[in-house]
Design a protein around this motif. Sequence first.
Motif, mmCIF file in Angstrom:
data_model
loop_
_atom_site.group_PDB
_atom_site.id
_atom_site.type_symbol
_atom_site.label_atom_id
_atom_site.label_comp_id
_atom_site.label_asym_id
_atom_site.label_seq_id
_atom_site.Cartn_x
_atom_site.Cartn_y
_atom_site.Cartn_z
ATOM 1 N N THR A 4 0.860 -1.179 0.000
ATOM 2 C CA THR A 4 0.000 0.000 0.000
ATOM 3 C C THR A 4 0.896 1.227 0.000
ATOM 4 O O THR A 4 1.646 1.458 0.959
ATOM 5 C CB THR A 4 -0.928 0.020 1.219
ATOM 6 N N TYR A 5 0.846 1.981 -1.088
ATOM 7 C CA TYR A 5 1.709 3.146 -1.253
ATOM 8 C C TYR A 5 1.003 4.381 -0.692
ATOM 9 O O TYR A 5 0.005 4.851 -1.253
ATOM 10 C CB TYR A 5 2.048 3.338 -2.731
ATOM 11 N N LEU A 6 1.513 4.906 0.414
ATOM 12 C CA LEU A 6 0.931 6.073 1.054
ATOM 13 C C LEU A 6 1.608 7.317 0.471
ATOM 14 O O LEU A 6 2.659 7.757 0.930
ATOM 15 C CB LEU A 6 1.123 5.982 2.574
ATOM 16 N N ALA A 7 0.990 7.854 -0.564
ATOM 17 C CA ALA A 7 1.594 8.928 -1.353
ATOM 18 C C ALA A 7 1.368 10.289 -0.709
ATOM 19 O O ALA A 7 0.248 10.618 -0.307
ATOM 20 C CB ALA A 7 1.003 8.919 -2.764
ATOM 21 N N ASP A 8 2.435 11.089 -0.633
ATOM 22 C CA ASP A 8 2.253 12.461 -0.169
ATOM 23 C C ASP A 8 2.133 13.390 -1.371
ATOM 24 O O ASP A 8 2.108 12.952 -2.526
ATOM 25 C CB ASP A 8 3.357 12.863 0.813
ATOM 26 N N THR A 34 -2.726 7.678 1.309
ATOM 27 C CA THR A 34 -2.149 9.014 1.452
ATOM 28 C C THR A 34 -1.259 9.098 2.688
ATOM 29 O O THR A 34 -1.454 8.401 3.679
ATOM 30 C CB THR A 34 -3.234 10.100 1.576
ATOM 31 N N GLN A 35 -0.277 9.996 2.596
ATOM 32 C CA GLN A 35 0.587 10.363 3.718
ATOM 33 C C GLN A 35 0.772 11.874 3.664
ATOM 34 O O GLN A 35 1.121 12.416 2.605
ATOM 35 C CB GLN A 35 1.954 9.671 3.638
ATOM 36 N N LEU A 62 -5.436 18.178 4.096
ATOM 37 C CA LEU A 62 -5.877 16.810 3.869
ATOM 38 C C LEU A 62 -6.791 16.723 2.652
ATOM 39 O O LEU A 62 -6.694 15.779 1.858
ATOM 40 C CB LEU A 62 -6.588 16.279 5.116
ATOM 41 N N ALA A 63 -7.644 17.720 2.467
ATOM 42 C CA ALA A 63 -8.530 17.719 1.299
ATOM 43 C C ALA A 63 -7.729 17.843 0.010
ATOM 44 O O ALA A 63 -8.014 17.155 -0.983
ATOM 45 C CB ALA A 63 -9.542 18.861 1.414
ATOM 46 N N ARG A 106 -11.262 7.147 -4.386
ATOM 47 C CA ARG A 106 -10.861 7.867 -3.184
ATOM 48 C C ARG A 106 -10.006 6.967 -2.311
ATOM 49 O O ARG A 106 -10.308 5.778 -2.143
ATOM 50 C CB ARG A 106 -12.083 8.363 -2.410
ATOM 51 N N PRO A 107 -8.932 7.490 -1.767
ATOM 52 C CA PRO A 107 -8.067 6.662 -0.907
ATOM 53 C C PRO A 107 -8.790 6.277 0.375
ATOM 54 O O PRO A 107 -9.606 7.043 0.905
ATOM 55 C CB PRO A 107 -6.876 7.586 -0.626
ATOM 56 N N LEU A 108 -8.458 5.088 0.873
ATOM 57 C CA LEU A 108 -9.125 4.544 2.051
ATOM 58 C C LEU A 108 -8.213 4.448 3.265
ATOM 59 O O LEU A 108 -8.698 4.209 4.375
ATOM 60 C CB LEU A 108 -9.678 3.150 1.735
ATOM 61 N N VAL A 109 -6.916 4.614 3.061
ATOM 62 C CA VAL A 109 -5.970 4.466 4.162
ATOM 63 C C VAL A 109 -5.040 5.675 4.212
ATOM 64 O O VAL A 109 -4.637 6.210 3.172
ATOM 65 C CB VAL A 109 -5.167 3.149 4.036
ATOM 66 N N TYR A 110 -4.708 6.103 5.430
ATOM 67 C CA TYR A 110 -3.948 7.346 5.649
ATOM 68 C C TYR A 110 -2.895 7.123 6.730
ATOM 69 O O TYR A 110 -3.097 6.349 7.666
ATOM 70 C CB TYR A 110 -4.903 8.447 6.111
ATOM 71 N N ARG A 111 -1.790 7.833 6.564
ATOM 72 C CA ARG A 111 -0.785 7.935 7.626
ATOM 73 C C ARG A 111 -0.321 9.384 7.720
ATOM 74 O O ARG A 111 0.016 10.004 6.700
ATOM 75 C CB ARG A 111 0.411 7.023 7.368
ATOM 76 N N ALA A 112 -0.297 9.920 8.921
ATOM 77 C CA ALA A 112 0.262 11.253 9.129
ATOM 78 C C ALA A 112 1.774 11.170 9.073
ATOM 79 O O ALA A 112 2.384 10.311 9.718
ATOM 80 C CB ALA A 112 -0.174 11.806 10.484
ATOM 81 N N GLY A 113 2.398 12.021 8.260
ATOM 82 C CA GLY A 113 3.843 12.075 8.239
ATOM 83 C C GLY A 113 4.391 12.331 9.636
ATOM 84 O O GLY A 113 3.796 13.084 10.423
#
Length: 326
Positions: free
Chosen positions: A64-68, A94-95, A127-128, A141-148
């Motif tokens: 899962t690529y958490l793209a910033d 997303t990241q 975030l938006a 739409r992305p379903l998974v997130y990580r805060a940098g």
Amino acid sequence: MPAPGAGAGVHWPDDFGTRFTIFVDTEEEFDWGAPLSADADGTRHMAALPPVHARFAAAGAALTYLADYPIATSPLAVEVLREVVKDGRSAIGTQLHPWVNPPHEEEVNGFNSFTGNLPLALQRAKLAALTDAVTRIAGRRPLVYRAGRYGIGPDTAALLAELGYRIDSSMRSAYDYSDEGGPDFSAVPNHAFHLGELVELPFTTVFTGRLRRGGARLHRNLAHLPRGIGIASRLGLLSRVALTPEDMPLDEAREAVRVAVGEGLRLLNFAFHSPSVEPGHTPYVRNEADLAAFLRWWEEVLALLDKLGVRSASVDEIIAAACRPA
């Protein structure tokens, strides 16, 4: 961050078994030893990603690529991500690195690098913008997130739910960033739990050694002694092992996997940074020898997981299992 309340843990169905996931912090290149800069937005390492991804795909491991934001707006990175997720199991999430994510209203500094420290309206706007950018490249739409920098805050879960996210992975079990103005995850366990409308998947940290039951508290106390953590690790008393090839020796990682599985952890959450696929971008992969060790680490760990009967889980499989009755 407080420990999750009683009953918050995810009750995995029996047919889910014991699984693992790999989240890739897919981000721009920057000097890890220099102050953060809004101008650091290089993404050339993404050209080196496809052959590395192919190794995981051949082993049946979904990534899962958490793209910033710099990744999501780089033509090279977009082309690469769209290609690698054609394996049918990998995904794009997303990241958020706030210092390179518009709108740019805050001062760039260490405190503000933890997104949860920013004003609520600015968190929502950043975030938006990131979510929209990743939606355009992923087609969903992305379903998974990580805060940098694991910079989750008290408003994060509600903001993510507003935008349709289902999974957060912004917590790093047993780590404490409070000295830098970030969160303290000392009380956060490894197991998945419900966080409002989301499922929280902490980045797995395993304590190994004869004193591993002492966990985060003992590790923190050892930090107050001269070379206490290093001595305890060398004597086989206590080691804190995150499930990543970055600064985590292979033998210790293999033992951590055995301990986690033996103690009944149902979902092991691994991670690495995308710039590590090419030498020269992270402290963990400085040259070709480091890259070879990085790839061997994954080869050995994936082989161990297979031997133990631990299978890869995609984002969709995790959501399906975590959100249905046990």
